[in-house]
Structure formats: structure tokens, C-alpha cells
Design a protein around this motif. Structure first.
Motif, PDB file in Angstrom:
ATOM      1  N   MET A  98       0.831  -1.210   0.000  1.00 49.38           N
ATOM      2  CA  MET A  98       0.000   0.000   0.000  1.00 49.38           C
ATOM      3  C   MET A  98       0.859   1.251   0.000  1.00 49.38           C
ATOM      4  SD  MET A  98      -3.114  -0.503   2.617  1.00 49.38           S
ATOM      5  CE  MET A  98      -3.169  -2.113   3.317  1.00 49.38           C
ATOM      6  N   ASN A  99       1.959   1.218   0.760  1.00 46.77           N
ATOM      7  CA  ASN A  99       2.817   2.396   0.888  1.00 46.77           C
ATOM      8  C   ASN A  99       3.797   2.537  -0.260  1.00 46.77           C
ATOM      9  OD1 ASN A  99       1.600   3.016   3.309  1.00 46.77           O
ATOM     10  ND2 ASN A  99       3.103   1.885   4.516  1.00 46.77           N
ATOM     11  N   HIS A 100       3.917   1.516  -1.072  1.00 46.89           N
ATOM     12  CA  HIS A 100       4.867   1.562  -2.180  1.00 46.89           C
ATOM     13  C   HIS A 100       4.433   2.622  -3.183  1.00 46.89           C
ATOM     14  CE1 HIS A 100       6.988   0.187  -5.824  1.00 46.89           C
ATOM     15  NE2 HIS A 100       7.909  -0.141  -4.957  1.00 46.89           N
ATOM     16  N   ARG A 101       5.374   3.429  -3.605  1.00 50.32           N
ATOM     17  CA  ARG A 101       5.057   4.483  -4.564  1.00 50.32           C
ATOM     18  C   ARG A 101       4.748   3.881  -5.928  1.00 50.32           C
ATOM     19  NH1 ARG A 101       9.064   9.567  -3.629  1.00 50.32           N
ATOM     20  NH2 ARG A 101       8.551   9.877  -1.444  1.00 50.32           N
ATOM     21  N   SER A 102       3.801   4.479  -6.573  1.00 52.32           N
ATOM     22  CA  SER A 102       3.462   4.006  -7.910  1.00 52.32           C
ATOM     23  C   SER A 102       4.296   4.766  -8.936  1.00 52.32           C
ATOM     24  CB  SER A 102       1.973   4.238  -8.183  1.00 52.32           C
ATOM     25  OG  SER A 102       1.720   5.618  -8.309  1.00 52.32           O
ATOM     26  N   ASN A 103       4.322   4.260 -10.133  1.00 51.39           N
ATOM     27  CA  ASN A 103       5.038   4.925 -11.219  1.00 51.39           C
ATOM     28  C   ASN A 103       4.101   5.769 -12.071  1.00 51.39           C
ATOM     29  OD1 ASN A 103       7.534   3.879 -10.521  1.00 51.39           O
ATOM     30  ND2 ASN A 103       7.175   1.991 -11.634  1.00 51.39           N
ATOM     31  N   GLU A 104       2.981   6.158 -11.495  1.00 53.23           N
ATOM     32  CA  GLU A 104       2.011   6.953 -12.243  1.00 53.23           C
ATOM     33  C   GLU A 104       2.568   8.322 -12.613  1.00 53.23           C
ATOM     34  OE1 GLU A 104      -2.638   8.344 -11.814  1.00 53.23           O
ATOM     35  OE2 GLU A 104      -1.567   7.606 -10.076  1.00 53.23           O
ATOM     36  N   TRP A 105       3.497   8.852 -11.814  1.00 51.54           N
ATOM     37  CA  TRP A 105       4.054  10.161 -12.104  1.00 51.54           C
ATOM     38  C   TRP A 105       4.772  10.164 -13.455  1.00 51.54           C
ATOM     39  CZ3 TRP A 105       9.252  11.060 -12.832  1.00 51.54           C
ATOM     40  CH2 TRP A 105      10.113  10.044 -12.461  1.00 51.54           C
ATOM     41  N   LYS A 106       5.320   9.026 -13.836  1.00 58.33           N
ATOM     42  CA  LYS A 106       5.998   8.949 -15.134  1.00 58.33           C
ATOM     43  C   LYS A 106       5.002   9.119 -16.270  1.00 58.33           C
ATOM     44  CE  LYS A 106       9.569   5.841 -13.411  1.00 58.33           C
ATOM     45  NZ  LYS A 106      10.142   4.501 -13.512  1.00 58.33           N
ATOM     46  N   THR A 107       3.834   8.526 -16.131  1.00 60.32           N
ATOM     47  CA  THR A 107       2.794   8.673 -17.144  1.00 60.32           C
ATOM     48  C   THR A 107       2.311  10.109 -17.208  1.00 60.32           C
ATOM     49  OG1 THR A 107       2.109   6.409 -16.721  1.00 60.32           O
ATOM     50  CG2 THR A 107       0.551   7.813 -17.888  1.00 60.32           C
ATOM     51  N   VAL A 108       2.111  10.711 -16.048  1.00 63.50           N
ATOM     52  CA  VAL A 108       1.639  12.098 -16.004  1.00 63.50           C
ATOM     53  C   VAL A 108       2.667  13.030 -16.643  1.00 63.50           C
ATOM     54  CG1 VAL A 108       1.063  13.999 -14.458  1.00 63.50           C
ATOM     55  CG2 VAL A 108       0.176  11.723 -13.999  1.00 63.50           C
ATOM     56  N   MET A 109       3.926  12.866 -16.278  1.00 67.19           N
ATOM     57  CA  MET A 109       4.962  13.729 -16.852  1.00 67.19           C
ATOM     58  C   MET A 109       5.115  13.477 -18.350  1.00 67.19           C
ATOM     59  SD  MET A 109       5.876  15.734 -14.527  1.00 67.19           S
ATOM     60  CE  MET A 109       7.247  16.517 -15.314  1.00 67.19           C
ATOM     61  N   GLY A 110       4.983  12.234 -18.776  1.00 64.74           N
ATOM     62  CA  GLY A 110       5.030  11.939 -20.205  1.00 64.74           C
ATOM     63  C   GLY A 110       3.918  12.646 -20.959  1.00 64.74           C
ATOM     64  N   CYS A 111       2.706  12.622 -20.391  1.00 63.81           N
ATOM     65  CA  CYS A 111       1.578  13.324 -21.031  1.00 63.81           C
ATOM     66  C   CYS A 111       1.808  14.827 -21.058  1.00 63.81           C
ATOM     67  CB  CYS A 111       0.270  12.998 -20.311  1.00 63.81           C
ATOM     68  SG  CYS A 111      -0.267  11.302 -20.542  1.00 63.81           S
ATOM     69  N   VAL A 112       2.334  15.379 -19.961  1.00 62.59           N
ATOM     70  CA  VAL A 112       2.612  16.824 -19.914  1.00 62.59           C
ATOM     71  C   VAL A 112       3.622  17.195 -20.988  1.00 62.59           C
ATOM     72  CG1 VAL A 112       3.733  18.605 -18.516  1.00 62.59           C
ATOM     73  CG2 VAL A 112       1.985  17.162 -17.499  1.00 62.59           C
TER      74      VAL A 112
END
Length: 174
Positions: A98-112
Motif C-alpha cells: 500500500m505504501n509503495h510508490r506508484s510509477n504513475e508520475w511517469k505517465t503524467v509527466m510523459g503526457c505533460v
């Protein structure tokens, strides 16, 4: 998060009258069924609400039923793998997961960056194909002619350009 806990409490106690009855809207369930959750209650554990109302696996296979029966006995007889399997029947993920960070920020930054690049491409395309050529009055030759005309007319001789031009030497004052 607090509302989820409050909603879960209302669903368990039946505090909303007919809406509080479990399983009223669940497919295949009856109004009095206590096996199924209401449709709007999350059954996954979260950091803020680690103990869900229902176990993660509600329909068990033969192996899982045998493991559940073995669970009722002494836990010293269970192996580590069986304990982990029992934990996985009850909970979807551990606190570490649950506490493990997801890699969703990479997708968001890629879209940006994609949209920034697309915008830059559109601006370049507009400058090349849509906007007109540079106006004639903005060329260096025309700007020099305009400056010479202002100096010849002696415009604003007190504080303007003419005040800084030496007409005898034909150069800027120092």
C-alpha cells in the motif's frame, strides 16, 4: 476517507432504513443477505481504513476452503507459505504494498511533455504556414530610415531622440 468509514458504519448498522440493508442492489443478492456489501462500499484495505468489512476473496476454491479449515487449528502447524496464502485471502495487499510508490508520475509527466511538444509544434506550424511574412516596417533598413526621418524633423528636441543627437558631428552625443 472519514466519509467512507461513516458510510461503512451506516451500511453495517442499517442506519439509513431501507438503504442501509446490505445487498439490496447487489446482483444476485436478496435484501436480507449479509454476505455481500452494498454497491458503494469499497472492500479493499487502505492505509486510512486497514480492516475492510469483507475479506478480499469471498468465493473460495477447494484448496482455499481446506486452508481455511486448517486455519482453525494450531497456527504452529501452518507453514509460512500457508500463512501468506491466508493473509492474501483476507487482504488485497500488505501495508508495504500500500505504501509503495506508484510509477504513475511517469505517465503524467510523459503526457505533460507530450502536450508541451504538441503545442510547440503547432506554434511552429502557425509561424511558418499561417502568420504572414515579417512586416516591411520592421526590417532593419526601414527602421534606420524612420530614425533618420525623426532626427531630420528634430522631433522632441528637449528630452527625446533629437536631444541626444549632435547635428554638427552627425553622431550621438556622449
Amino acid at each position: 476517507m472519514l466519509s467512507r468509514v461513516a458510510w461503512s458504519l451506516l451500511m453495517r448498522t442499517g442506519g439509513l432504513g431501507t438503504l442501509g440493508t446490505r445487498g439490496t442492489h447487489s446482483p444476485g443478492g436478496t435484501a436480507g443477505s449479509h454476505r455481500r456489501m452494498g454497491p458503494y462500499v469499497d472492500c479493499y484495505a487502505q492505509r486510512s481504513y486497514p480492516m475492510p468489512d469483507e475479506p478480499f476473496c469471498t468465493e473460495l476454491s477447494e484448496e482455499q476452503r481446506a486452508l481455511k479449515d486448517k486455519e482453525k487449528g494450531s497456527w504452529t502447524e501452518l507453514s509460512q507459505a500457508e500463512k501468506v496464502a491466508l493473509y492474501r485471502l483476507q487482504f488485497h495487499e500488505t501495508f508495504a504494498e500500500m505504501n509503495h510508490r506508484s510509477n504513475e508520475w511517469k505517465t503524467v509527466m510523459g503526457c505533460v511533455f507530450f502536450f508541451i511538444g504538441f503545442t510547440a509544434l503547432m506554434i511552429w506550424w502557425q509561424r511558418v504556414y499561417v502568420f504572414p511574412e515579417k512586416v516591411v516596417t520592421l526590417t532593419d533598413e526601414r527602421k534606420a530610415q524612420q530614425l533618420q526621418r525623426l532626427l531630420d524633423m528634430k522631433s522632441n528636441p528637449i528630452q527625446g531622440l533629437s536631444a541626444h543627437w549632435d547635428y554638427e558631428k552627425k553622431e550621438w552625443k556622449k
